[in-house]
Design a protein around this motif. Structure first.
Motif, PDB file in Angstrom:
ATOM      1  N   TYR A 138       6.457  40.018 -18.757  1.00  0.00           N
ATOM      2  CA  TYR A 138       5.083  40.301 -19.540  1.00  0.00           C
ATOM      3  C   TYR A 138       5.322  41.973 -19.994  1.00  0.00           C
ATOM      4  CZ  TYR A 138       3.058  36.244 -17.411  1.00  0.00           C
ATOM      5  OH  TYR A 138       2.911  34.951 -17.368  1.00  0.00           O
ATOM      6  N   GLN A 152      -1.228  34.433 -25.195  1.00  0.00           N
ATOM      7  CA  GLN A 152      -2.756  34.273 -24.585  1.00  0.00           C
ATOM      8  C   GLN A 152      -3.486  32.980 -25.261  1.00  0.00           C
ATOM      9  OE1 GLN A 152      -3.492  34.941 -21.638  1.00  0.00           O
ATOM     10  NE2 GLN A 152      -2.088  36.640 -21.206  1.00  0.00           N
ATOM     11  N   MET A 155      -1.897  29.731 -24.297  1.00  0.00           N
ATOM     12  CA  MET A 155      -2.348  29.315 -23.113  1.00  0.00           C
ATOM     13  C   MET A 155      -3.743  29.096 -23.075  1.00  0.00           C
ATOM     14  SD  MET A 155       0.307  29.295 -21.337  1.00  0.00           S
ATOM     15  CE  MET A 155      -0.423  28.736 -19.813  1.00  0.00           C
ATOM     16  N   GLY A 183      -4.843  35.845 -12.538  1.00  0.00           N
ATOM     17  CA  GLY A 183      -3.992  35.734 -13.628  1.00  0.00           C
ATOM     18  C   GLY A 183      -4.782  35.055 -14.743  1.00  0.00           C
ATOM     19  N   GLY A 185      -5.882  35.677 -17.451  1.00  0.00           N
ATOM     20  CA  GLY A 185      -5.491  35.667 -18.936  1.00  0.00           C
ATOM     21  C   GLY A 185      -6.654  35.957 -20.110  1.00  0.00           C
ATOM     22  N   HIS A 186      -6.592  34.759 -20.867  1.00  0.00           N
ATOM     23  CA  HIS A 186      -7.481  34.597 -21.906  1.00  0.00           C
ATOM     24  C   HIS A 186      -8.953  34.351 -21.643  1.00  0.00           C
ATOM     25  CE1 HIS A 186      -6.779  30.655 -20.490  1.00  0.00           C
ATOM     26  NE2 HIS A 186      -5.510  31.146 -20.630  1.00  0.00           N
ATOM     27  N   TYR A 189     -10.589  29.367 -18.676  1.00  0.00           N
ATOM     28  CA  TYR A 189     -11.114  28.574 -17.571  1.00  0.00           C
ATOM     29  C   TYR A 189     -12.295  29.099 -16.983  1.00  0.00           C
ATOM     30  CZ  TYR A 189      -6.620  26.076 -18.087  1.00  0.00           C
ATOM     31  OH  TYR A 189      -5.506  25.198 -18.428  1.00  0.00           O
ATOM     32  N   ASP A 206      -6.331  40.304 -14.199  1.00  0.00           N
ATOM     33  CA  ASP A 206      -5.136  40.401 -14.969  1.00  0.00           C
ATOM     34  C   ASP A 206      -4.720  41.409 -15.606  1.00  0.00           C
ATOM     35  OD1 ASP A 206      -2.987  39.113 -16.809  1.00  0.00           O
ATOM     36  OD2 ASP A 206      -3.762  37.434 -16.670  1.00  0.00           O
ATOM     37  N   ALA A 232      -5.640  44.767 -13.362  1.00  0.00           N
ATOM     38  CA  ALA A 232      -4.908  45.066 -12.129  1.00  0.00           C
ATOM     39  C   ALA A 232      -3.784  44.283 -12.116  1.00  0.00           C
ATOM     40  CB  ALA A 232      -5.719  45.079 -10.952  1.00  0.00           C
ATOM     41  N   ASP A 233      -2.724  44.799 -11.311  1.00  0.00           N
ATOM     42  CA  ASP A 233      -1.564  44.067 -10.818  1.00  0.00           C
ATOM     43  C   ASP A 233      -1.989  43.139  -9.638  1.00  0.00           C
ATOM     44  OD1 ASP A 233       0.640  43.040  -9.572  1.00  0.00           O
ATOM     45  OD2 ASP A 233       1.956  44.620 -10.526  1.00  0.00           O
ATOM     46  N   ILE A 234      -2.296  42.018  -9.524  1.00  0.00           N
ATOM     47  CA  ILE A 234      -2.682  41.172  -8.370  1.00  0.00           C
ATOM     48  C   ILE A 234      -2.190  41.562  -7.140  1.00  0.00           C
ATOM     49  CG2 ILE A 234      -3.378  39.306 -10.081  1.00  0.00           C
ATOM     50  CD1 ILE A 234      -0.658  38.184  -7.669  1.00  0.00           C
ATOM     51  N   PHE A 249      -4.182  29.320 -11.863  1.00  0.00           N
ATOM     52  CA  PHE A 249      -3.716  28.510 -13.020  1.00  0.00           C
ATOM     53  C   PHE A 249      -2.419  28.922 -13.819  1.00  0.00           C
ATOM     54  CE2 PHE A 249      -7.896  25.922 -13.848  1.00  0.00           C
ATOM     55  CZ  PHE A 249      -7.793  25.460 -12.410  1.00  0.00           C
ATOM     56  N   ASN A 250      -1.495  28.088 -13.958  1.00  0.00           N
ATOM     57  CA  ASN A 250      -0.168  28.467 -14.522  1.00  0.00           C
ATOM     58  C   ASN A 250       0.477  29.698 -13.843  1.00  0.00           C
ATOM     59  OD1 ASN A 250       0.110  26.337 -16.460  1.00  0.00           O
ATOM     60  ND2 ASN A 250      -1.712  26.514 -16.955  1.00  0.00           N
ATOM     61  N   PHE A 251       0.298  29.739 -12.340  1.00  0.00           N
ATOM     62  CA  PHE A 251       0.687  31.156 -11.948  1.00  0.00           C
ATOM     63  C   PHE A 251       1.727  31.031 -10.778  1.00  0.00           C
ATOM     64  CE2 PHE A 251      -0.153  35.104  -9.617  1.00  0.00           C
ATOM     65  CZ  PHE A 251      -0.274  36.106 -10.908  1.00  0.00           C
ATOM     66  N   HIS A 254       5.547  31.401 -11.238  1.00  0.00           N
ATOM     67  CA  HIS A 254       6.367  32.763 -11.449  1.00  0.00           C
ATOM     68  C   HIS A 254       7.123  33.263 -10.414  1.00  0.00           C
ATOM     69  CE1 HIS A 254       2.894  33.378 -14.417  1.00  0.00           C
ATOM     70  NE2 HIS A 254       3.564  34.210 -15.028  1.00  0.00           N
TER      71      HIS A 254
HETATM   72  C1  LIG Z   1       1.072  31.773 -17.925  1.00  0.00           C
HETATM   73  S1  LIG Z   1      -0.133  32.861 -17.999  1.00  0.00           S
HETATM   74  C2  LIG Z   1      -1.617  31.869 -17.324  1.00  0.00           C
HETATM   75  C3  LIG Z   1      -2.969  32.209 -17.857  1.00  0.00           C
HETATM   76  C4  LIG Z   1      -4.060  31.116 -17.441  1.00  0.00           C
HETATM   77  N1  LIG Z   1      -4.279  31.341 -16.066  1.00  0.00           N
HETATM   78  C5  LIG Z   1      -3.735  29.941 -17.791  1.00  0.00           C
HETATM   79  O1  LIG Z   1      -3.606  28.801 -16.812  1.00  0.00           O
HETATM   80  O2  LIG Z   1      -3.761  29.679 -19.049  1.00  0.00           O
HETATM   81  C6  LIG Z   1       0.004  33.869 -16.510  1.00  0.00           C
HETATM   82  C7  LIG Z   1      -0.903  35.062 -16.583  1.00  0.00           C
HETATM   83  O3  LIG Z   1      -0.449  35.888 -15.435  1.00  0.00           O
HETATM   84  C8  LIG Z   1      -0.878  37.262 -15.679  1.00  0.00           C
HETATM   85  N2  LIG Z   1      -0.033  37.799 -14.629  1.00  0.00           N
HETATM   86  C9  LIG Z   1       1.378  37.554 -14.210  1.00  0.00           C
HETATM   87  N3  LIG Z   1       1.669  38.424 -13.293  1.00  0.00           N
HETATM   88  C10 LIG Z   1       0.654  39.311 -12.731  1.00  0.00           C
HETATM   89  C11 LIG Z   1       0.379  40.062 -11.921  1.00  0.00           C
HETATM   90  N4  LIG Z   1       1.127  40.704 -11.210  1.00  0.00           N
HETATM   91  N5  LIG Z   1      -0.795  40.723 -12.109  1.00  0.00           N
HETATM   92  C12 LIG Z   1      -1.748  40.455 -12.854  1.00  0.00           C
HETATM   93  N6  LIG Z   1      -1.797  39.424 -13.771  1.00  0.00           N
HETATM   94  C13 LIG Z   1      -0.250  38.892 -13.755  1.00  0.00           C
HETATM   95  C14 LIG Z   1      -0.356  37.371 -16.993  1.00  0.00           C
HETATM   96  O4  LIG Z   1      -0.469  38.452 -17.591  1.00  0.00           O
HETATM   97  C15 LIG Z   1      -0.768  35.916 -17.498  1.00  0.00           C
HETATM   98  O5  LIG Z   1      -2.052  36.366 -18.183  1.00  0.00           O
END
Ligand SMILES: C[S@@+](CC[C@H](N)C(=O)[O-])C[C@H]1O[C@@H](n2cnc3c(N)ncnc32)[C@H](O)[C@@H]1O
Length: 360
Positions: A138, A152, A155, A183, A185-186, A189, A206, A232-234, A249-251, A254
């Protein structure tokens, strides 16, 4: 589209092993480069206005006819364009996936793929040898002009394609008012859920740069009063409590299993009793055919290389949810979701969970 062997060629490549089958993978790499070249030249957009001869197209794209002729023939072989009466036009496949802005944004996907192929994939041997990455995914996307937005948008296209179906399948508690999109993002959802549930307010958690894209979408959909963007960082902030629905979603791809238990426990703490968790991600499943399974293995490799993540199986996700004390777990998938699955689970009300603890 990958080049399609005919029945005799399939026999030679796949059954007899008589022709060099790996050439098809080499051809896949060339096919991607031809496609990316077309996107960067805005070739599909231009042909969408009207079918053109090579010389008309060469003039519009500022190209030499000879080079353009080679590109068009390659794209014709791949099924992206076709020639009729001396004019080239987009095939219906290209029209659907490249020029209809309402669904998947594959132009943004090509921007991302180009960057990833150029900057990240070359490190694959050293990452596999050492387990260490000379980048943070990221931070890298944030450091390249336009790349975070393209990521974004890619996604968000996927979200716009799948969200209407997902929104119907997630059964919310009566009169839902609070959604947390972790997370998110865009924002697509959260937007779809808010549009389907008039009393719902959403928070998207995000990074600041990801939320720049969300801000554009939320404003365009006139939802700034109902969707709150929280940069924020989650892992560094409290998520709040009493949410009706938490989206991951799509989280989960990671992280490893251990970290995902912690993630699901945070989601559990953020929900009100009876609240729903929804996960949407690629999951391995015996239901999928060979093309989807092959795709999932490649994507899982990419998640490993980029962020030390991976794709999980449905069984692993069930175990994670059990560990985080979720119940009523349901899995959904459809061929339209190309290997992605929706998983819903409920945070039991304390009365229910006391009763089930008593039984144990
Ligand atoms: C793969 S994208 C998925 C976006 C959306 N949820 C979707 O399904 O289309 C992952 C998102 O998680 C966010 N993200 C990853 N690690 C994060 C963290 N530690 N804190 C906040 N956001 C985070 C990224 O910036 C990104 O927008």
């Amino acid at each position: 589209m990958p080049i399609q062997p005919n029945i005799l060629e399939r026999f030679a490549f796949f059954t007899l092993n008589a022709a060099p089958t790996p050439m098809l993978d080499l051809a896949g790499a060339l096919g991607y480069q031809a496609l990316s070249t077309a996107v960067r030249l805005h070739l599909f957009e231009t042909l969408q206005e009207r079918p053109l001869t090579i010389s008309e197209l060469a003039q519009k794209l500022n190209c030499q006819e000879r080079g353009l002729n080679h590109l068009l023939k390659a794209l014709d072989g791949l099924g992206y364009v076709t020639e009729k009466n001396g004019r080239y036009h987009n095939t219906t496949m290209t029209e659907k996936w490249f020029t209809d802005g309402t669904i998947l944004d594959l132009n943004s996907a090509i921007t991302c793929w180009d960057a990833f192929l150029h900057d990240l994939w070359p490190h694959a041997p050293e990452v596999i040898q050492s387990g260490k990455r000379p980048y943070n995914f990221y931070d890298y996307t944030a450091s390249q002009p336009g790349l975070s937005h393209a990521h974004q948008q890619m996604m968000s296209g996927n979200a716009n394609l799948n969200a209407p179906d997902i929104v119907k399948r997630v059964k919310l508690p009566a009169g839902p008012t609070r959604l947390l999109d972790v997370g998110g993002g865009h924002g697509a959802y959260a937007i779809h859920f808010c549009q389907a549930n008039p009393n719902l307010q959403a928070t998207i958690l995000d990074s600041e740069i990801a939320l720049e894209t969300a801000r554009q979408h939320v404003t365009a959909n006139d939802l700034t009063k109902r969707i709150h963007l929280q940069p924020a960082d989650i892992w560094q902030v409290e998520w709040g409590t009493d949410f009706d629905l938490v989206l991951l979603f799509n989280f989960i791809h990671h992280y490893d299993l251990e970290t995902n238990v912690k993630l699901l426990q945070k989601a559990h703490a953020a929900l009100k009793p009876g609240g729903q968790l929804a996960i949407f991600d690629q999951l391995e499943s015996k239901q999928f055919g060979s093309a989807i399974n092959g795709l999932l293995r490649l994507i899982s490799l990419m998640y490993y290389l980029f962020a030390d993540g991976r794709i999980f199986s449905s069984e692993e996700v069930q175990q994670l949810l059990d560990k985080a004390r979720f119940s009523s777990v349901q899995f959904f998938t459809t061929p339209m979701w190309a290997g992605q699955s929706l998983v819903t689970a409920v945070k039991q009300s304390s009365v229910q969970s006391d009763a089930s603890n008593d039984k144990q």
